[in-house]
Design a protein around this motif. Structure first.
Motif, PDB file in Angstrom:
ATOM      1  N   LEU A  51       0.833  -1.203   0.000  1.00 41.93           N
ATOM      2  CA  LEU A  51       0.000   0.000   0.000  1.00 41.93           C
ATOM      3  C   LEU A  51       0.866   1.250   0.000  1.00 41.93           C
ATOM      4  O   LEU A  51       2.070   1.189   0.281  1.00 41.93           O
ATOM      5  CB  LEU A  51      -0.876   0.015   1.260  1.00 41.93           C
ATOM      6  N   GLU A  55      -2.017   4.882   3.311  1.00 40.01           N
ATOM      7  CA  GLU A  55      -2.980   3.779   3.433  1.00 40.01           C
ATOM      8  C   GLU A  55      -2.476   2.737   4.425  1.00 40.01           C
ATOM      9  O   GLU A  55      -3.235   2.238   5.254  1.00 40.01           O
ATOM     10  CB  GLU A  55      -3.240   3.129   2.075  1.00 40.01           C
ATOM     11  N   TRP A  59      -4.620   1.672   7.859  1.00 41.55           N
ATOM     12  CA  TRP A  59      -5.123   0.329   8.155  1.00 41.55           C
ATOM     13  C   TRP A  59      -4.506  -0.218   9.447  1.00 41.55           C
ATOM     14  O   TRP A  59      -5.183  -0.889  10.223  1.00 41.55           O
ATOM     15  CB  TRP A  59      -4.863  -0.631   7.000  1.00 41.55           C
TER      16      TRP A  59
END
Length: 106
Positions: A51, A55, A59
């Motif tokens: 990613l 991002e 997460w």
């Protein structure tokens, strides 16, 4: 964990338009949209996705992924497929990556 989690994840990813399954260079299987990897499975219990830094951090902060099991400071995240919730997280993150790739025309 039994193979059901892997099967559910695999079946879900392969239902998305253009996604294919291939052997991964470090073992396991990888899922691609055209020639770009979405993520890969190691055995039945570990799913890795590359990613962007933002991002990746999001997460991990949300508790839906962990830093990569081998390269924690990279853009990769690992999702340990222990519970059904973990599988749902893996699908959610993979879908976000898939949608991003589709929007780029990959």
């Amino acid at each position: 964990m039994n193979k059901l989690g892997r099967t559910n994840l695999t079946e879900e990813l392969l239902n998305w338009i253009g996604v294919t399954k291939h052997p991964h260079r470090f073992g396991g299987v990888e899922f691609r949209l055209n020639e770009t990897e979405i993520g890969h499975l190691h055995g039945n219990h570990l799913f890795d996705i590359l990613l962007s830094t933002s991002e990746r951090d999001r997460w991990i902060k949300e508790g839906r992924a962990s830093p990569h099991h081998m390269y924690p400071d990279s853009g990769w995240v690992s999702i340990y497929l222990i519970t059904e919730e973990d599988i749902a997280y893996a699908i959610e993150i993979a879908r976000a990556k898939y949608d991003q790739l589709k929007s780029k025309g990959e």
